[in-house]
Design a protein around this motif. Structure first.
Motif, mmCIF file in Angstrom:
data_model
loop_
_atom_site.group_PDB
_atom_site.id
_atom_site.type_symbol
_atom_site.label_atom_id
_atom_site.label_comp_id
_atom_site.label_asym_id
_atom_site.label_seq_id
_atom_site.Cartn_x
_atom_site.Cartn_y
_atom_site.Cartn_z
ATOM 1 N N ARG A 33 -8.067 49.049 -13.176
ATOM 2 C CA ARG A 33 -7.744 50.395 -12.702
ATOM 3 C C ARG A 33 -6.996 50.340 -11.369
ATOM 4 O O ARG A 33 -6.002 51.046 -11.163
ATOM 5 N N VAL A 34 -7.454 49.492 -10.457
ATOM 6 C CA VAL A 34 -6.817 49.389 -9.136
ATOM 7 C C VAL A 34 -5.422 48.793 -9.263
ATOM 8 O O VAL A 34 -4.489 49.194 -8.553
ATOM 9 N N MET A 35 -5.243 47.843 -10.188
ATOM 10 C CA MET A 35 -3.924 47.245 -10.373
ATOM 11 C C MET A 35 -2.918 48.269 -10.884
ATOM 12 O O MET A 35 -1.732 48.214 -10.543
ATOM 13 N N VAL A 36 -3.368 49.219 -11.705
ATOM 14 C CA VAL A 36 -2.465 50.192 -12.322
ATOM 15 C C VAL A 36 -2.206 51.384 -11.404
ATOM 16 O O VAL A 36 -1.064 51.790 -11.176
ATOM 17 N N ASN A 37 -3.284 51.981 -10.854
ATOM 18 C CA ASN A 37 -3.089 53.246 -10.113
ATOM 19 C C ASN A 37 -3.791 53.265 -8.755
ATOM 20 O O ASN A 37 -4.087 54.323 -8.217
ATOM 21 N N HIS A 90 -18.615 42.927 1.662
ATOM 22 C CA HIS A 90 -17.912 43.033 0.383
ATOM 23 C C HIS A 90 -16.625 42.200 0.346
ATOM 24 O O HIS A 90 -16.357 41.500 -0.631
ATOM 25 N N ASP A 91 -15.805 42.242 1.413
ATOM 26 C CA ASP A 91 -14.510 41.573 1.397
ATOM 27 C C ASP A 91 -14.656 40.073 1.162
ATOM 28 O O ASP A 91 -13.830 39.452 0.495
ATOM 29 N N THR A 92 -15.711 39.483 1.721
ATOM 30 C CA THR A 92 -15.927 38.041 1.554
ATOM 31 C C THR A 92 -16.099 37.688 0.087
ATOM 32 O O THR A 92 -15.539 36.711 -0.411
ATOM 33 N N LEU A 116 -10.634 37.402 -5.887
ATOM 34 C CA LEU A 116 -10.066 38.401 -6.804
ATOM 35 C C LEU A 116 -8.936 39.172 -6.140
ATOM 36 O O LEU A 116 -7.889 39.435 -6.748
ATOM 37 N N ASN A 117 -9.139 39.566 -4.888
ATOM 38 C CA ASN A 117 -8.090 40.305 -4.176
ATOM 39 C C ASN A 117 -6.809 39.493 -4.065
ATOM 40 O O ASN A 117 -5.696 40.003 -4.260
ATOM 41 N N ARG A 118 -6.988 38.202 -3.752
ATOM 42 C CA ARG A 118 -5.823 37.345 -3.586
ATOM 43 C C ARG A 118 -5.112 37.102 -4.920
ATOM 44 O O ARG A 118 -3.890 37.165 -5.007
ATOM 45 N N LYS A 119 -5.886 36.834 -5.967
ATOM 46 C CA LYS A 119 -5.260 36.525 -7.251
ATOM 47 C C LYS A 119 -4.505 37.713 -7.820
ATOM 48 O O LYS A 119 -3.394 37.568 -8.322
ATOM 49 N N TYR A 120 -5.133 38.899 -7.771
ATOM 50 C CA TYR A 120 -4.513 40.061 -8.396
ATOM 51 C C TYR A 120 -3.741 40.931 -7.400
ATOM 52 O O TYR A 120 -3.257 42.007 -7.751
ATOM 53 N N ASN A 121 -3.679 40.449 -6.148
ATOM 54 C CA ASN A 121 -2.891 41.138 -5.109
ATOM 55 C C ASN A 121 -3.315 42.604 -4.983
ATOM 56 O O ASN A 121 -2.496 43.516 -5.072
ATOM 57 N N THR A 176 -6.231 45.525 -3.066
ATOM 58 C CA THR A 176 -7.184 45.858 -2.008
ATOM 59 C C THR A 176 -8.044 46.996 -2.538
ATOM 60 O O THR A 176 -7.527 48.056 -2.906
ATOM 61 N N LEU A 177 -9.348 46.792 -2.594
ATOM 62 C CA LEU A 177 -10.225 47.800 -3.176
ATOM 63 C C LEU A 177 -10.413 48.965 -2.211
ATOM 64 O O LEU A 177 -10.757 48.768 -1.043
ATOM 65 N N PRO A 178 -10.198 50.196 -2.684
ATOM 66 C CA PRO A 178 -10.472 51.364 -1.833
ATOM 67 C C PRO A 178 -11.971 51.454 -1.527
ATOM 68 O O PRO A 178 -12.811 50.940 -2.266
ATOM 69 N N LEU A 179 -12.296 52.150 -0.455
ATOM 70 C CA LEU A 179 -13.678 52.321 -0.055
ATOM 71 C C LEU A 179 -14.489 52.985 -1.166
ATOM 72 O O LEU A 179 -15.644 52.616 -1.418
ATOM 73 N N THR A 180 -13.903 53.963 -1.847
ATOM 74 C CA THR A 180 -14.623 54.672 -2.916
ATOM 75 C C THR A 180 -15.089 53.699 -3.996
ATOM 76 O O THR A 180 -16.216 53.785 -4.492
ATOM 77 N N GLU A 181 -14.214 52.770 -4.376
ATOM 78 C CA GLU A 181 -14.581 51.802 -5.417
ATOM 79 C C GLU A 181 -15.717 50.890 -4.935
ATOM 80 O O GLU A 181 -16.612 50.546 -5.703
#
Length: 867
Positions: A804-808, A830-832, A837-842, A844-849
């Protein structure tokens, strides 16, 4: 410059025979060099003239790889005996010995060395080995210390081979849009040093061709310029997790003569796994400046459980555990690491211990250069002298190991568990000196290659020991295999026999054996009789339930060969044909034989006492006639019932779904299925509540002891064999053929199959593995294990969230929300956990997620873990 035929032959020889102490013949080379025998012999003799090979004038002539013209090891024609950077690599003298030898040869090869390809699963240490190869080259002076070690992960450019080409070879101005100046590449940076290409299987065929052309000719072209040659001198190291025969071009593969395969974590020896865990714990202890107290059961879990990410993931797990424990109690003097099932025993990792402090079981082989100590011990049986000499060798060789430090650590504690159980089974007390001797001898045997001649010599020397001492040694070996390491250690048989000789004493006139069906029936009876009489009078054999009388006879015949000839033998069995046992055993026995059926604890204790009193066989036979009568009484028991209880720790939701599944396959409608809250069920079981009367089966999502009521967990339901489920749990409850489809529905409920059906473009197998790594980090941080249904919920949510984050860019309606302290603490870590995953799929997860993940976990996370 292209390789000559002679050089190609030498590359092949290095690949196949570099570490072979027995060498090779010209005929051996015919399989990989398509020329006739005389040409092969010519090339081999020229390589000898060049100092790259040596030969022995045997028939046929044998050739050996030499390190250089003037140096050839007596034990290996490849490995230098002087200390180098590889000496501190865990496993360098064990599972990685061949790999290290090949790496040394690749560096020492004249000219620019040889390319090395390292293969193995993710996390086995490929990158670490590559850096050690560079450091070794600097030590040897073949690469200047100022020359670089350049690392490039080809997977980062897998979808853009042109960008990878530009990164490797550099580019000229105008080579592509945005190229406004000329730029140097990795080849320029690594000139004079090493270029390490990780995940090399992600190179496109075109880039593989460019690479092997450079390896042949020694120059390359920048992207956008096919005219200007750029010479460079560099050494290559490649790494891959894939099968090189299927992912690399043949032309490229043929130019890499040295190939090294690293084993995964569980394939390493136990001592190496213990050394890895200890090493990482010592790193954390020094970093946090705290001693670490580690529960022994947690250590057992770390060294015996499979680690998907191998050594790399193991290091991360230990780091997260230590960071979490330190964060919870920052003011504490020590960091305490405990497992869910604590054993109560603690291992201490000192923050002041040097980084390469050796473990006793690792150092012993280096110390024992002379087998005279063991020969003298087998002659004299002097346990105290053996221990003193071994301690002196250890402390003198290590230089830093105090005598007390020899007897510590995970392997030492487990060895003590084995000896404690030996005392219980045999009734023979083992003092501190015996315990030390067993540990020292086992550590030596565990890390020393099997030497049949040495074992045979010690067996001949120790021929004087009693049969009882040999039996004690066998019992001890079996328990060491159970508690410490399950691998053959032939050297221990003569050494332990001599160590136990004084403790065991002389052989008795009558020897006892108990044979019983069941997992530990015979052992339990024998141990009680041996303990109460204070002697090793009964040897126990626990037989599987399906064992026949014939199998029992064969086992006893084998055992008789180890007993003292001429002694009487009393065999107590629980069932079987006495006549058949007697008639066959008598043929292999030179003394009297008594076989008694329906063995019991009282019977074994009575006979052990008579053996201890040295009664004759005639007296024992006379006294036992009619002595063991059976008393039987009838008591009314629990009335049969018709009820199944289903309970899930997470609540009624899962229970009801399980009920719906089971209900469809019941053999009769009169069987009631009741869902019950987990705590309520546990309370009723603890107090033997009458409400449980008539319960045919309990199904739960967690293990629980239910006494006389059959209970099966969902995990057991999914994993257990069908015939066992039918026999032990669902007999008479389900329709014919109903068990298998019922279990399949339960599996669908509790597995991650739902993830695959809802993903649009991500590979479900890959993303599930990656999400599992994240979930494990949360579990380690909060010191809990998420139940299967929670894990599946997290699998689904996080996998779908990534897509979902990758698309929108994901859900964002709560970006400005005011966070509670617990939410703030969760977001902070959380970031640790999502870094990979963040690096591989480029993304950044929003706070809501992030908050949505928190809400899924919140009921299972202890409040103090978030503060």
């Amino acid at each position: 410059m292209a390789l000559s035929a002679k050089e190609k032959l030498f590359h092949k020889i290095l690949t196949h025979y570099a570490a072979s102490p027995s060498g090779f013949t010209a005929q051996d080379c015919a399989d990989f060099m398509p020329v006739n025998r005389s040409v092969l012999s010519h090339y081999l003799n020229r390589l000898c003239d060049d100092g790259q090979l040596s030969k022995e004038n045997t028939r046929p002539v044998r050739f050996y790889v030499r390190q250089n013209p003037s140096e050839m090891s007596s034990t290996s024609h490849l490995v230098s005996k002087r200390e180098d950077v590889f000496q501190n690599l865990i496993g360098a003298q064990g599972s990685l010995a061949e790999a290290v030898a090949l790496c040394r040869s690749a560096v020492d090869y004249p000219g620019e060395g040889l390319p090395v390809l390292i293969s193995g699963e993710s996390g086995v240490g490929k990158s670490h080995l590559a850096m050690l190869i560079h450091r070794y080259a600097v030590e040897r002076g073949v690469v200047a210390a100022v020359k670089p070690f350049v690392e490039l992960n080809c997977a980062d450019y897998a979808n853009n081979p042109e960008l990878l080409s530009a990164t490797l070879f550099g580019y000229t101005r105008g080579a592509f849009t945005g190229a406004d100046r000329e730029k140097r590449g990795a080849f320029d940076e690594a000139d004079g040093g090493f270029l390490f290409l990780d995940e090399v299987h992600r190179l496109s065929a075109e880039n593989q061709e460019k690479l092997f052309l450079f390896m042949d000719k020694g120059y390359f072209y920048r992207l956008g310029d096919n005219r200007t040659r750029h010479p460079a001198s560099l050494r290559f190291i490649f790494a891959t997790t894939e099968n090189i025969d299927t992912v690399l071009l043949n032309t490229f593969r043929r130019r890499i003569p040295v190939r090294v395969t690293l084993p995964n974590y569980l394939s390493r020896s136990l001592t190496e796994r213990v050394a890895h865990v200890s090493h990482f714990l010592q790193q954390e202890a020094r970093s946090l400046r705290r001693d670490i107290h580690l529960d022994n059961s947690l250590m057992h879990q770390l060294v015996t459980s499979p680690v998907r990410g191998n050594i790399g993931e193991l290091k991360n797990q230990i780091k997260v555990m230590c960071a979490s424990a330190w964060s919870d109690r920052r003011e504490a003097e020590v960091i305490s690491l405990r497992s869910a099932q604590t054993s109560g025993e603690t291992l201490v990792i000192s923050a002041r211990q040097p980084g390469n402090a050796p473990d006793a079981s690792i150092v012993i082989p280096k110390a024992m250069h002379d087998a005279v100590i063991f020969r003298e011990f087998c002659h004299s049986g002097n346990v105290l002298l053996l221990n003193r000499k071994m301690e002196q060798l250890l402390t003198s060789v290590s230089g830093i190991m105090a005598p007390d430090a020899i007897y510590s650590g995970y392997l030492w504690q487990n060895t003590m568990h084995a000896i404690n159980e030996l005392e219980i089974q045999t009734g023979i007390p083992c003092g501190q000196e015996i315990r030390k001797a067993v540990w020292l001898c086992m550590s030596y045997a565990l890390n020393t290659p099997h030497q049949p001649d040495a074992v045979s010599e010690l067996l001949n020397i120790s021929d004087y020991v009693s049969g009882k001492a040999r039996l004690l040694a066998e019992e001890c070996l079996a328990l060491l295999a159970k508690h410490v390491v399950n691998q053959p250690l032939p050297l221990l048989m003569p050494l332990l026999s001599c160590a136990f000789h004084t403790q065991a004493g002389e052989d008795d006139l009558i020897q006892g054996i108990i044979v019983s069906h069941g997992r530990s029936t015979a052992s339990s009876i024998a141990s009680i009789a041996n303990q109460l009489t204070g002697g090793y009078y009964f040897k126990a054999f626990d037989m599987p339930n399906a064992t026949s009388t014939r199998e029992i006879i064969d086992l006893l015949i084998t055992h008789l060969s180890r007993l003292r000839q001429g002694a009487g033998l009393i065999i107590l069995v629980d069932m079987g044909s006495l006549k058949e046992i007697y008639e066959e055993i008598k043929l292999h026995l030179h003394g009297e034989l008594l076989v008694i059926n329906n063995v019991s604890t009282a019977m074994a204790l009575d006979i052990a006492s008579r053996i201890q009193e040295q009664q004759s066989m005639e007296a024992i036979i006379e006294e036992t006639k009619g002595a063991y009568e059976v008393e039987a009484r009838y008591y009314a028991g629990m009335q049969p019932g018709n009820k199944i209880i289903i309970s899930c720790i997470s609540g009624e939701g899962i229970s009801r779904k399980l009920k719906d599944i089971v209900q469809r396959y019941l053999v009769q409608e009169s069987i009631d299925i009741i869902t019950m809250e987990y705590d309520d069920l546990k309370w009723k079981i603890t107090r033997a509540d009458p409400a449980l009367n008539g319960t045919r089966l309990i199904i739960t999502t967690t293990d629980l002891e239910a006494g006389y009521i059959p209970l099966i967990s969902v995990e057991q339901l999914i994993k257990e064999k069908t015939q066992v489920l039918k026999r032990d749990y669902f007999h008479g409850l389900l329709t014919d053929g109903g068990l298998e489809p019922m279990v399949e529905e339960v599996v669908k409920l509790f597995t991650v199959e739902g993830v695959a059906s809802r993903l649009n473009f991500l590979n479900p197998v890959v993303i599930i593995d990656e999400v599992e790594a994240v979930i494990k980090q949360y579990e380690a941080f909060y010191k809990i294990h998420f139940e299967s249904y929670l894990r599946i919920n997290l699998f689904m949510h996080i996998a779908l969230m990534i897509e979902r984050v990758m698309v929108n860019n994901g859900v964002r309606q709560r970006e400005e929300a005011q966070l509670t302290p617990e939410q703030t603490a969760f977001v902070a870590v959380h970031d640790t956990f999502f870094q990979a995953l963040n690096r591989k799929y480029n993304i950044t997860l929003p706070l809501t997620e992030v908050l949505m993940i928190y809400e899924i976990m919140e009921p299972w996370i202890a409040p103090d873990a978030l503060s």
